[in-house]
Every structure is written in structure tokens, then in C-alpha cells.
Design a protein around this motif. Structure first.
Motif, PDB file in Angstrom:
ATOM      1  N   GLU A  76       0.827  -1.207   0.000  1.00 18.33           N
ATOM      2  CA  GLU A  76       0.000   0.000   0.000  1.00 18.33           C
ATOM      3  C   GLU A  76       0.864   1.262   0.000  1.00 18.33           C
ATOM      4  OE1 GLU A  76      -2.761  -3.198   1.365  1.00 18.33           O
ATOM      5  OE2 GLU A  76      -0.666  -2.689   1.710  1.00 18.33           O
ATOM      6  N   ILE A  77       1.960   1.238   0.755  1.00 19.08           N
ATOM      7  CA  ILE A  77       2.853   2.398   0.785  1.00 19.08           C
ATOM      8  C   ILE A  77       3.443   2.647  -0.604  1.00 19.08           C
ATOM      9  CG2 ILE A  77       5.047   3.253   1.708  1.00 19.08           C
ATOM     10  CD1 ILE A  77       4.312   1.856   4.355  1.00 19.08           C
ATOM     11  N   ALA A  78       3.899   1.586  -1.264  1.00 18.73           N
ATOM     12  CA  ALA A  78       4.458   1.740  -2.610  1.00 18.73           C
ATOM     13  C   ALA A  78       3.394   2.240  -3.590  1.00 18.73           C
ATOM     14  CB  ALA A  78       5.033   0.409  -3.082  1.00 18.73           C
ATOM     15  N   TRP A  79       2.170   1.749  -3.453  1.00 21.40           N
ATOM     16  CA  TRP A  79       1.067   2.166  -4.328  1.00 21.40           C
ATOM     17  C   TRP A  79       0.787   3.656  -4.154  1.00 21.40           C
ATOM     18  CZ3 TRP A  79      -4.059   3.903  -3.900  1.00 21.40           C
ATOM     19  CH2 TRP A  79      -4.893   3.673  -5.007  1.00 21.40           C
ATOM     20  N   LEU A  80       0.797   4.123  -2.916  1.00 23.11           N
ATOM     21  CA  LEU A  80       0.583   5.544  -2.654  1.00 23.11           C
ATOM     22  C   LEU A  80       1.739   6.388  -3.190  1.00 23.11           C
ATOM     23  CD1 LEU A  80      -0.781   5.269   0.987  1.00 23.11           C
ATOM     24  CD2 LEU A  80      -2.064   6.182  -0.961  1.00 23.11           C
ATOM     25  N   GLN A  81       2.960   5.910  -3.005  1.00 20.97           N
ATOM     26  CA  GLN A  81       4.115   6.668  -3.487  1.00 20.97           C
ATOM     27  C   GLN A  81       4.086   6.806  -5.008  1.00 20.97           C
ATOM     28  OE1 GLN A  81       7.146   4.300  -1.454  1.00 20.97           O
ATOM     29  NE2 GLN A  81       7.630   6.050  -0.147  1.00 20.97           N
ATOM     30  N   ALA A  82       3.591   5.790  -5.696  1.00 23.10           N
ATOM     31  CA  ALA A  82       3.472   5.870  -7.152  1.00 23.10           C
ATOM     32  C   ALA A  82       2.444   6.917  -7.575  1.00 23.10           C
ATOM     33  CB  ALA A  82       3.095   4.505  -7.719  1.00 23.10           C
ATOM     34  N   ARG A  83       1.605   7.343  -6.637  1.00 25.76           N
ATOM     35  CA  ARG A  83       0.575   8.345  -6.919  1.00 25.76           C
ATOM     36  C   ARG A  83       0.900   9.695  -6.289  1.00 25.76           C
ATOM     37  NH1 ARG A  83      -0.540   3.610  -7.563  1.00 25.76           N
ATOM     38  NH2 ARG A  83      -2.054   2.920  -9.135  1.00 25.76           N
ATOM     39  N   GLY A  84       2.150   9.897  -5.972  1.00 21.82           N
ATOM     40  CA  GLY A  84       2.596  11.213  -5.523  1.00 21.82           C
ATOM     41  C   GLY A  84       2.655  11.419  -4.031  1.00 21.82           C
ATOM     42  N   PHE A  85       2.262  10.418  -3.240  1.00 31.94           N
ATOM     43  CA  PHE A  85       2.419  10.531  -1.798  1.00 31.94           C
ATOM     44  C   PHE A  85       3.890  10.314  -1.435  1.00 31.94           C
ATOM     45  CE2 PHE A  85      -2.089   9.896  -2.032  1.00 31.94           C
ATOM     46  CZ  PHE A  85      -2.625  10.463  -0.882  1.00 31.94           C
ATOM     47  N   ARG A  86       4.334  10.935  -0.367  1.00 32.90           N
ATOM     48  CA  ARG A  86       5.708  10.788   0.093  1.00 32.90           C
ATOM     49  C   ARG A  86       5.710  10.315   1.549  1.00 32.90           C
ATOM     50  NH1 ARG A  86       4.111  15.950  -0.734  1.00 32.90           N
ATOM     51  NH2 ARG A  86       4.137  17.363   1.073  1.00 32.90           N
TER      52      ARG A  86
END
Length: 269
Positions: A76-86
Motif C-alpha cells: 500500500e505504501i508503494a502504491w501511494l508513493q506511485a501516486r505522488g504521496f511521500r
């Protein structure tokens, strides 16, 4: 009291809840949204279901999006990071399961603990503005640190006006050396305590005061019959993490915090 309206996405592909954070929106003057409990069930289909949240955020002009989830949810963390979350920080949650069994601190007559007086609010707020530099609102490079200072000063003021919480100050040599924001709860006949904020004033840091002060507050809760004690601490604050270990706390869980968005400097006089 500020209203919190939680919305939920629960589909075969994705589960997440989200809401606007009214206290941060009020402080910053820009909408802040928080997501919790993100679970990817079918990652290839999750984007479509997540778009409903993104439309909601866009319609409200959300400036900062915050996602909190279990730190072990790496997919989930990687999925969010791919969408601009840091990724910003990992929060740890110390627990002292049996406060009554913990050894009391040594007598320390030089250090006293009492309720904050109304005329001391600005002094305690000034300590708060300088004390939480390892927290997410200070370390995120996309957020002006001025906003972090304003947030913690407001937190102290709100807690001082909250009948369920107490702002305790530690006095040493006639000066305020630190403060704690605490809350005690009665549940099923047992008292437990929670520490919302803990701080040693900058002028008193590096003197070994932390352990003395933490023990003093622990003793206060013990004398008032509290059985358990909980709090939360940023993983960036290594000295205080070590202190909790020395005091016999164990860590219940870890939570990752991710941000998306920018908060520029506040327009303050």
C-alpha cells in the motif's frame, strides 16, 4: 466542537476511509484530508475506486492529504508513493501495561509538577513552537515549518480549554522547564492515562531532565490510580524513543504517515 465526517470506500478492489481534518483546516486556512486503513485487495482495479476519493478532495480544494496506515503494509505504501504521496515518518505507540507495578521515581524536591495557570499559556505555547521539530509538520520539505509551530501552539491552547485534558507544567528553579498534556480515562472500572504532548523547554535540554520529568508524571498517574499509560512518538525522535525503553514501556504498533500536497508559508503579521 469541530465536526468530523468520515467517508468510506469498501469494494472488492479497495478499502479506505477518509475525512477532512477540521482542526488542521482551521489552523492552516487550507483544507487538510486524512486517509486511514488503506487496504489493496485487487491492485489492478484499485485506481478506479480511489478516483472517487480524489474527486472529493479536488472539489474541496484539499491542499494537504495525509495517509496513516500500518507500517508493515509495504504494498500500500508503494502504491501511494506511485501516486505522488511521500513517506514522512513512522509513529510508534509506547505502552506501559502495568503502571502500578513500575518502580516509583526517586524523590526530586527541586522539580515540581502542577497545572498550568491561564497567565502561563503564551509561555507554554512558545515552548511547544520550538519542541516538536522531529514531527511531520516540521520535517516535510513541502510544508513551511511556520505551520508546524502554529499547529502546536494551537494544540496547547485547545487542550487548555478542553475539560477532559490537563496541561501540566514542570517547574525548576522558578522557571517552566517543560510541559505535558495528559488525559485520564475511566473504562470498565480501570483508569488509564494518555500523553498527548510532552516537551522539555529548549533551555533545559541536555541536562538529563527528561527522565526525571517523565518519572514525575508517571508517579502522578500512579498515585491517582491509573493502571495503564499510552502515548505516541515520532520515529525521528530517537532520544525520546530510547527514554521510553529505559522507563519500561513496550511498543504496541508502528504506523507510517505519508503526505501529498504543499502548505506554503502562513500569512501572519
Amino acid at each position: 466542537m469541530l465536526k468530523l465526517e468520515r467517508l468510506v470506500v469498501d469494494t472488492p478492489a479497495l478499502s479506505v476511509s477518509y475525512f477532512e481534518v477540521p482542526w488542521d483546516t482551521a489552523i492552516f486556512g487550507s483544507p487538510v484530508a486524512q486517509l486511514e486503513g488503506l487496504e489493496l485487495r485487487q491492485p489492478s482495479q484499485a485506481e478506479t475506486d480511489f478516483s472517487g476519493y480524489e474527486r472529493w478532495a479536488k472539489e474541496r480544494g484539499v491542499a494537504l492529504e495525509v495517509c496513516k496506515l500500518e507500517s508493515r503494509r509495504l504494498a500500500e505504501i508503494a502504491w501511494l508513493q506511485a501516486r505522488g504521496f511521500r513517506w514522512i515518518e513512522t509513529m510508534y505507540f509506547p505502552l506501559l501495561a502495568d503502571l502500578q507495578a513500575a518502580p516509583p521515581g526517586a524523590a526530586d524536591p527541586a522539580l515540581t509538577l502542577r497545572l498550568m495557570r491561564p497567565d502561563e499559556l503564551s509561555e507554554v505555547q512558545a515552548i511547544a513552537e520550538q519542541s516538536f521539530v522531529t514531527s511531520r509538520f516540521f520535517i516535510d520539505p513541502q510544508i513551511c515549518p511556520q505551520r508546524g509551530a502554529a499547529r502546536y501552539a494551537t494544540w496547547v491552547r485547545n487542550s487548555a480549554n478542553d475539560p477532559a485534558q490537563q496541561v501540566l507544567v514542570a517547574e525548576l528553579g522558578g522557571e517552566i522547564a517543560g510541559f505535558f498534556i495528559v488525559q485520564e480515562r475511566e473504562q470498565e472500572g480501570q483508569c488509564s492515562a494518555y500523553w498527548h504532548l510532552t516537551a522539555v523547554a529548549a533551555a533545559f535540554q541536555g541536562r538529563g531532565l527528561g527522565k526525571r520529568l517523565w518519572r514525575l508524571v508517571m508517579d502522578r498517574h500512579r498515585e491517582r490510580g491509573c493502571r495503564q499509560l499510552r502515548t505516541a512518538i515520532s520515529g525521528h525522535n530517537l532520544p525520546v524513543l530510547a527514554l521510553y525503553g529505559q522507563l519500561g514501556f513496550r511498543f504496541e504498533r508502528a504506523e507510517a504517515t505519508l503526505h501529498r500536497g504543499v502548505l506554503p508559508p502562513l500569512d501572519l503579521p
